[in-house]
Scaffold this motif. Structure first.
Motif, PDB file in Angstrom:
ATOM      1  N   ALA A 206      63.894  37.834  50.774  1.00  0.00           N
ATOM      2  CA  ALA A 206      63.075  38.333  50.243  1.00  0.00           C
ATOM      3  C   ALA A 206      63.274  39.068  48.859  1.00  0.00           C
ATOM      4  N   VAL A 207      63.461  38.018  47.714  1.00  0.00           N
ATOM      5  CA  VAL A 207      64.055  38.192  46.236  1.00  0.00           C
ATOM      6  C   VAL A 207      62.995  39.313  45.158  1.00  0.00           C
ATOM      7  N   ASP A 208      63.348  39.978  44.712  1.00  0.00           N
ATOM      8  CA  ASP A 208      62.427  41.003  43.933  1.00  0.00           C
ATOM      9  C   ASP A 208      61.890  39.770  42.702  1.00  0.00           C
ATOM     10  N   PRO A 209      60.732  38.900  42.717  1.00  0.00           N
ATOM     11  CA  PRO A 209      61.171  38.644  41.348  1.00  0.00           C
ATOM     12  C   PRO A 209      60.492  38.525  40.358  1.00  0.00           C
ATOM     13  N   GLN A 210      61.252  40.356  40.088  1.00  0.00           N
ATOM     14  CA  GLN A 210      61.642  40.208  38.299  1.00  0.00           C
ATOM     15  C   GLN A 210      63.105  40.771  38.773  1.00  0.00           C
ATOM     16  N   ALA A 211      63.787  40.393  38.786  1.00  0.00           N
ATOM     17  CA  ALA A 211      65.243  40.334  39.789  1.00  0.00           C
ATOM     18  C   ALA A 211      66.020  39.481  38.132  1.00  0.00           C
ATOM     19  N   PRO A 287      48.404  31.181  39.626  1.00  0.00           N
ATOM     20  CA  PRO A 287      48.622  32.908  40.633  1.00  0.00           C
ATOM     21  C   PRO A 287      46.993  32.830  40.267  1.00  0.00           C
ATOM     22  N   TYR A 288      46.172  33.679  38.869  1.00  0.00           N
ATOM     23  CA  TYR A 288      46.190  34.507  38.608  1.00  0.00           C
ATOM     24  C   TYR A 288      44.502  34.026  38.462  1.00  0.00           C
ATOM     25  N   ALA A 289      44.203  32.607  39.221  1.00  0.00           N
ATOM     26  CA  ALA A 289      43.269  32.909  39.783  1.00  0.00           C
ATOM     27  C   ALA A 289      43.308  32.641  41.561  1.00  0.00           C
ATOM     28  N   THR A 471      57.219  33.406  39.029  1.00  0.00           N
ATOM     29  CA  THR A 471      56.008  33.032  38.987  1.00  0.00           C
ATOM     30  C   THR A 471      55.094  31.879  38.523  1.00  0.00           C
ATOM     31  N   ASP A 472      55.440  31.046  39.464  1.00  0.00           N
ATOM     32  CA  ASP A 472      54.800  29.756  39.403  1.00  0.00           C
ATOM     33  C   ASP A 472      54.606  29.012  38.557  1.00  0.00           C
ATOM     34  N   GLY A 473      55.558  29.134  37.262  1.00  0.00           N
ATOM     35  CA  GLY A 473      56.067  28.705  36.104  1.00  0.00           C
ATOM     36  C   GLY A 473      55.008  29.733  35.076  1.00  0.00           C
ATOM     37  N   LEU A 570      45.667  39.906  37.596  1.00  0.00           N
ATOM     38  CA  LEU A 570      45.455  40.602  38.126  1.00  0.00           C
ATOM     39  C   LEU A 570      47.547  40.358  39.907  1.00  0.00           C
ATOM     40  N   ALA A 571      47.110  39.324  39.445  1.00  0.00           N
ATOM     41  CA  ALA A 571      48.766  39.155  40.465  1.00  0.00           C
ATOM     42  C   ALA A 571      50.117  39.466  40.225  1.00  0.00           C
ATOM     43  N   ASN A 572      50.238  39.801  39.088  1.00  0.00           N
ATOM     44  CA  ASN A 572      51.160  40.434  37.735  1.00  0.00           C
ATOM     45  C   ASN A 572      51.027  41.876  38.908  1.00  0.00           C
ATOM     46  N   HIS A 573      50.301  42.829  39.490  1.00  0.00           N
ATOM     47  CA  HIS A 573      50.755  44.009  39.858  1.00  0.00           C
ATOM     48  C   HIS A 573      50.786  44.410  40.951  1.00  0.00           C
ATOM     49  N   GLU A 574      51.177  43.295  41.974  1.00  0.00           N
ATOM     50  CA  GLU A 574      51.154  43.691  43.184  1.00  0.00           C
ATOM     51  C   GLU A 574      51.936  44.871  43.450  1.00  0.00           C
ATOM     52  N   PRO A 575      52.094  45.612  44.082  1.00  0.00           N
ATOM     53  CA  PRO A 575      51.274  45.951  45.795  1.00  0.00           C
ATOM     54  C   PRO A 575      50.205  46.886  45.141  1.00  0.00           C
ATOM     55  N   GLN A 576      49.770  47.140  44.142  1.00  0.00           N
ATOM     56  CA  GLN A 576      48.486  47.818  43.741  1.00  0.00           C
ATOM     57  C   GLN A 576      47.122  47.007  44.639  1.00  0.00           C
ATOM     58  N   PRO A 577      46.147  47.057  44.950  1.00  0.00           N
ATOM     59  CA  PRO A 577      45.259  46.426  45.259  1.00  0.00           C
ATOM     60  C   PRO A 577      44.113  46.000  44.185  1.00  0.00           C
ATOM     61  N   THR A 578      44.823  45.427  42.782  1.00  0.00           N
ATOM     62  CA  THR A 578      44.043  45.233  41.739  1.00  0.00           C
ATOM     63  C   THR A 578      42.679  43.597  42.732  1.00  0.00           C
ATOM     64  N   ALA A 579      43.106  42.228  43.347  1.00  0.00           N
ATOM     65  CA  ALA A 579      42.225  41.495  44.278  1.00  0.00           C
ATOM     66  C   ALA A 579      40.699  42.355  44.291  1.00  0.00           C
ATOM     67  N   GLU A 580      41.207  43.093  45.679  1.00  0.00           N
ATOM     68  CA  GLU A 580      40.378  43.581  46.649  1.00  0.00           C
ATOM     69  C   GLU A 580      39.085  45.280  45.575  1.00  0.00           C
ATOM     70  N   ARG A 581      39.421  45.396  45.006  1.00  0.00           N
ATOM     71  CA  ARG A 581      38.658  46.202  43.683  1.00  0.00           C
ATOM     72  C   ARG A 581      37.828  44.875  42.787  1.00  0.00           C
ATOM     73  N   TYR A 582      38.643  44.474  42.760  1.00  0.00           N
ATOM     74  CA  TYR A 582      37.605  43.078  41.742  1.00  0.00           C
ATOM     75  C   TYR A 582      36.743  42.191  42.011  1.00  0.00           C
ATOM     76  N   LEU A 583      36.595  41.982  43.641  1.00  0.00           N
ATOM     77  CA  LEU A 583      36.028  41.661  44.600  1.00  0.00           C
ATOM     78  C   LEU A 583      34.990  42.969  45.170  1.00  0.00           C
ATOM     79  N   ASP A 584      35.413  44.156  44.825  1.00  0.00           N
ATOM     80  CA  ASP A 584      34.593  45.167  45.183  1.00  0.00           C
ATOM     81  C   ASP A 584      33.379  45.555  44.173  1.00  0.00           C
ATOM     82  N   LEU A 585      33.953  45.251  42.980  1.00  0.00           N
ATOM     83  CA  LEU A 585      33.396  45.055  42.077  1.00  0.00           C
ATOM     84  C   LEU A 585      31.923  44.187  42.156  1.00  0.00           C
ATOM     85  N   LEU A 586      32.393  42.567  42.124  1.00  0.00           N
ATOM     86  CA  LEU A 586      31.308  41.804  42.540  1.00  0.00           C
ATOM     87  C   LEU A 586      30.480  41.770  43.505  1.00  0.00           C
TER      88      LEU A 586
END
Length: 601
Positions: A206-211, A287-289, A471-473, A570-586
């Motif tokens: 695995a290579v850091d996508p920001q490298a 990736p964001y959806a 970043t999938d383009g 939200l996909a830009n901020h892993e490893p933070q649980p952004t999608a998890e907290r979004y579904l918690d809200l919904l």
């Protein structure tokens, strides 16, 4: 039989056995040794061999007497782990024993014959490769795993395994920053289970996508190959997804070839996307959806893709249905969205709420007033009043002619153009969900590193391709007036060839979509910055938002508000649980069901 006849027969048997081994290896077949066979060092090969790798167990299927034993080993998989049965020769037979529990992984197996492998002449530039050696290394490796959507490992496992003779973890370290930018794990089969074939395998590349540096993955693979070749291993095997064309191309370039070995895994929430029926138009989602859709499916939330290209989908759970566009949902009001849509309005709303904001005027205020504004502040930012993803934004302008040109460019995005005071510092994005901070990340503008051979234009093209692949383009570096201005301010042109190791800023804006990179700082962000971001979200009345500040450092309280994004990626901020907290809200109750299902698993 005479003594000479016995010796001749023995020689023929050995020759025949060696020929059989060579033929099998040429055909890519695995050698299935008897369980009681003995390795070169005299140690008997271990039956039913498994190895804990942190992310799950590696199950060496060729050491099991029966397929039933392999199934039982897979059934022992722990929660949130991904066990892998490798070296499966008869997958159809294995699957028939537990079709509801296990599945055939859609991956290919590749092998590198180490006796004939030759090390490459290319050396790492701007980084070096070494063994994992500290707790901070382990945490950095986990961050890369999260960014690549891989199963994370307890950092204590890495540390406890640092002296292991079976598992070796290498990391790539950036020479300038000291950051870990890549990782790979090698398994010594001889040490793991006294493998008579003297094999080895490669996992978790695995290579850091920001490298920023090219060729990190290749150098990590070569390091593992050279490591095991020096220790007398006969081959290096790996498993790669069948559609990972970029990785397969790299492996074939290095001399790997396909072998007839299969991988079987257990049907669990982590592996669901590989065995569950695919959602219609899923592959067309960005990736964001996709990150939201994936989290919804893990929780048993029903997904209907309404318009894949636009990122629109509907989520349904427990009689409730909510339409979304990526991180934007029906829970965000039209008023809140309108406030975020107009940067001038956003600024006024948060200023009244007590946040620190930059001084700002409209470009239509008149040439004299704009000129006086530029003279007063020395350096300014020009941006369209409406727009996203950094389009039409120019930063750090000092000359009137540059300001005029930037205003003209911004008008192509929006008729209303803003000019505001410019502040030096770092671009900080804070993601606030349900009025609580979930993630914070520094956004850095794109840079290139000279190699003494290629022009700046060529280096930008290469860096842009790497960012797009990572970043999938979604992230590429435009070559436009803003790029030319940024380079000219440093005394460069697109055709110049910078010295090896020279770091050159390509653009001053840090947006991901224009080539910027994102670096998580959630654990160190200053509490006053968190309070300001949450206060801004409440002032706007928006439950999911990305708040942008300009800061001196993420662990200091000083800031200037820049803007609010009603649809943060939200996909830009892993490893933070952004999608998890979004579904918690919904769907708050979906988390309870997900936890119950995971506990049962």
């Amino acid at each position: 039989m005479t003594g000479e006849s016995k010796k001749a027969g023995s020689r023929r048997q050995r020759a025949g056995g060696q020929m059989s081994v060579r033929l099998k290896r040429m055909r890519g077949e695995s050698l299935k040794p008897p369980i009681a066979s003995v390795a070169e060092d005299g140690e008997a090969a271990k039956p039913q061999a498994t190895l804990d790798c942190g992310w799950g167990k590696l199950i060496f299927a060729q050491t099991f007497k029966t397929n039933e034993g392999v199934v039982e080993a897979l059934r022992g998989e722990r929660r949130d782990r991904r066990d892998i049965a490798f070296y499966v020769r008869d997958p159809h037979v294995l699957l028939s024993l537990a079709p509801q529990e296990i599945f055939l992984d859609p991956s290919h197996s590749y092998r590198l014959e180490l006796p004939t492998y030759r090390a490459g002449s290319r050396q790492p530039r701007g980084y070096f490769i070494r063994r994992l050696s500290s707790q901070s290394d382990a945490e950095a490796v986990n961050a890369i795993y999260a960014a690549r959507k891989m199963v994370q490992v307890n950092p204590d496992f890495f540390w406890s395994s640092r002296d292991s003779r079976s598992i070796t973890c290498f990391v790539a370290e950036d020479e300038a920053s000291g950051e870990i930018i890549g990782t790979v794990t090698g398994i010594d089969h001889g040490r793991a289970f006294a493998d008579p074939e003297r094999g080895s395998s490669l996992w978790c590349l695995a290579v850091d996508p920001q490298a920023r540096h090219p060729g990190i993955g290749e150098m990590l693979v070569r390091r593992v190959a050279e490591h095991f070749k020096a220790r007398g291993a006969a081959f290096l095997d790996l498993s790669v997804m069948h559609d990972n064309e970029q990785a397969i191309s790299l492996y074939e370039k290095l001399g790997f070839h396909r072998i007839s070995i299969f991988t079987v895994k257990r049907k669990n929430p982590i592996n669901e996307k590989f065995f569950a029926p695919q959602i219609e138009s899923y592959d067309a989602l960005n990736p964001y959806a996709r990150i939201v859709v994936d989290e919804a499916r893990r929780r048993g939330v029903h997904v209907d893709v309404l318009d894949a290209e636009g990122g629109f989908f509907r989520l349904s759970f427990g009689g409730r249905s909510i339409k979304c566009r990526e991180a934007l949902s029906e829970l965000t009001s039209g008023v809140a969205m309108s406030i975020c849509d107009d940067k001038a309005v956003t600024r006024r709303v948060v200023e009244k709420a007590g946040l620190t904001v930059p001084e700002q005027i409209e470009a239509d205020s008149g040439e004299k007033r704009v000129a006086a504004f530029v003279k007063k502040h020395g350096r300014v930012v020009v941006k369209p009043a409406r727009g996203e993803q950094g389009r039409g934004v120019a930063v750090g302008l000092e000359k009137p002619q540059d300001v005029a040109a930037a205003i003209a460019g911004a008008r192509e995005v929006c008729d209303r153009v803003l000019v505001e005071s410019c502040f030096d510092g770092n671009d900080l994005r804070l993601v606030v969900i349900d009025y609580k901070l979930v993630a914070a990340a520094l956004r850095r503008p794109p840079q290139i590193v000279g190699d003494g051979r290629r022009s700046i234009a060529e280096l930008i093209g290469a860096q842009s391709r790497r960012r797009a692949a990572a970043t999938d383009g979604e992230s590429t570096i435009p070559v436009d007036d803003e790029t030319a201005r940024c380079l000219a301010a440093q005394g460069f042109g697109l055709d110049d060839v910078p010295d090896e190791g020279a770091e050159i800023l390509v653009r001053k804006t840090a947006n991901l979509h224009t080539g910027g990179s994102i670096h998580d700082v959630t654990d160190i962000v200053h509490p006053e910055l968190v309070d300001a971001a949450c206060h801004a979200a409440r002032a706007i009345g928006i439950p999911v938002v990305g708040i942008d500040f300009m800061v001196q450092a993420p662990d200091r309280p000083d800031y200037v508000f820049i803007e609010a994004n009603e649809r943060p990626g939200l996909a830009n901020h892993e490893p933070q649980p952004t999608a998890e907290r979004y579904l918690d809200l919904l769907f708050p109750m979906s988390r309870v069901r997900h936890d119950e299902m995971a506990a049962e698993t």
